[in-house]
Design a protein around this motif. Sequence first.
Motif, mmCIF file in Angstrom:
data_model
loop_
_atom_site.group_PDB
_atom_site.id
_atom_site.type_symbol
_atom_site.label_atom_id
_atom_site.label_comp_id
_atom_site.label_asym_id
_atom_site.label_seq_id
_atom_site.Cartn_x
_atom_site.Cartn_y
_atom_site.Cartn_z
ATOM 1 N N GLU A 152 15.416 4.350 -8.599
ATOM 2 C CA GLU A 152 14.653 4.682 -7.195
ATOM 3 C C GLU A 152 15.440 5.363 -6.054
ATOM 4 O O GLU A 152 15.073 7.148 -5.550
ATOM 5 C CB GLU A 152 13.658 3.817 -6.244
ATOM 6 C CG GLU A 152 12.367 3.494 -7.141
ATOM 7 C CD GLU A 152 11.550 1.819 -6.957
ATOM 8 O OE1 GLU A 152 12.583 1.339 -5.988
ATOM 9 O OE2 GLU A 152 10.075 2.023 -6.997
ATOM 10 N N ALA A 153 16.581 5.261 -5.972
ATOM 11 C CA ALA A 153 17.328 5.289 -4.794
ATOM 12 C C ALA A 153 18.033 6.916 -5.561
ATOM 13 O O ALA A 153 18.016 8.023 -4.555
ATOM 14 C CB ALA A 153 18.439 4.910 -4.453
ATOM 15 N N ARG A 154 17.574 6.912 -6.073
ATOM 16 C CA ARG A 154 18.037 8.606 -7.321
ATOM 17 C C ARG A 154 16.987 9.595 -7.241
ATOM 18 O O ARG A 154 17.181 10.245 -7.883
ATOM 19 C CB ARG A 154 18.926 8.737 -7.864
ATOM 20 C CG ARG A 154 20.700 7.910 -7.860
ATOM 21 C CD ARG A 154 21.126 7.738 -9.382
ATOM 22 N NE ARG A 154 22.386 7.359 -8.529
ATOM 23 C CZ ARG A 154 22.568 5.977 -7.906
ATOM 24 N NH1 ARG A 154 21.728 5.385 -7.707
ATOM 25 N NH2 ARG A 154 24.313 5.931 -7.589
ATOM 26 N N HIS A 155 15.782 8.813 -7.255
ATOM 27 C CA HIS A 155 14.453 10.047 -7.198
ATOM 28 C C HIS A 155 14.462 10.463 -8.076
ATOM 29 O O HIS A 155 13.441 11.170 -8.750
ATOM 30 C CB HIS A 155 14.577 10.880 -6.087
ATOM 31 C CG HIS A 155 14.812 10.770 -4.879
ATOM 32 N ND1 HIS A 155 13.853 10.360 -3.801
ATOM 33 C CD2 HIS A 155 15.960 11.516 -4.269
ATOM 34 C CE1 HIS A 155 14.893 10.130 -3.131
ATOM 35 N NE2 HIS A 155 16.131 10.228 -2.536
ATOM 36 N N ILE A 156 14.408 9.377 -9.473
ATOM 37 C CA ILE A 156 14.201 9.079 -10.900
ATOM 38 C C ILE A 156 12.817 9.296 -11.239
ATOM 39 O O ILE A 156 12.237 9.834 -12.346
ATOM 40 C CB ILE A 156 15.367 8.706 -11.679
ATOM 41 C CG1 ILE A 156 16.399 9.360 -12.000
ATOM 42 C CG2 ILE A 156 15.024 9.056 -13.589
ATOM 43 C CD1 ILE A 156 17.852 8.935 -12.370
ATOM 44 N N ILE A 157 12.686 8.113 -10.287
ATOM 45 C CA ILE A 157 11.305 7.395 -10.776
ATOM 46 C C ILE A 157 10.095 7.206 -9.424
ATOM 47 O O ILE A 157 11.336 7.257 -8.560
ATOM 48 C CB ILE A 157 11.080 5.890 -11.143
ATOM 49 C CG1 ILE A 157 11.444 5.202 -10.273
ATOM 50 C CG2 ILE A 157 11.477 6.369 -12.939
ATOM 51 C CD1 ILE A 157 11.485 3.936 -11.296
#
Length: 263
Positions: A258-263
Amino acid sequence: MNIIVCIKQVPDTTEVKLDPVTGTLIREGVPSIINPDDKAGLEAALRIKEQNGARVTVVSMGPMQADVALREALAMGADEAYLISDRAFGGADTWATSYTIAAAIRTLDYDLIIAGRQAIDGDTAQVGPQIAQHLGLPQVSYVEAVERVEAGSLVLRRQFEDRYHIVEVATPCVITVLSELNKPRYMSVSGVMDAYREKTVNVLTLAQLESVIDKGNIGLGGSPTRVKQSFTKQPKAKGEKYEVDADEAVRLIVEWLEARHII
């Protein structure tokens, strides 16, 4: 059958380093080898020679020290060698390199031209197909097996993602091969002696190729591309180790994604 194999002497990339200021290869102290894909192509040519009868000629473009690679090819069983070498050819990109090699090949007899898929010091996979384009020949790339050699044609297995193609191509033609194609043989003792005592590496300079070359297409001046920057693969940063149970591991992974906006 007359087979031409294009080979390149390259630095052993397992030991290569880059100048951090200029971004260019530091070649001093780095051993040179025959490019692996090209060596597989040479082995394929030698097997065709043994099984069907052929004359194998190796061609390389580079400085005079490439003579060593060509003599290794002769020691493996090639019949003749040509080194395209002249200061005027220096600094060539893939376009100018392929143009110059194609010009030299025009002065030779050939039914089949074999090149490696790509060189480990450039990884462009462009020179072989460009040679075919310059010569107006059909080409098959990513060859992983020579199935059959027939009168006037070859049947080849071409790698394609998770499967392969069976391709029949008429000769004369160009094929580019993978290092997985075979396991190249070692030089024989008698082959080494013949390569250095009996055989000659023929050097082709600009003066000798002038009648088949447009000087506007060679060397640095004839190269439409420029290398902006080169760099080695950087090591990964040290990871973090968590000793937690399965539920906590899932939570940490989801947070990371989530922190890397992957999900």
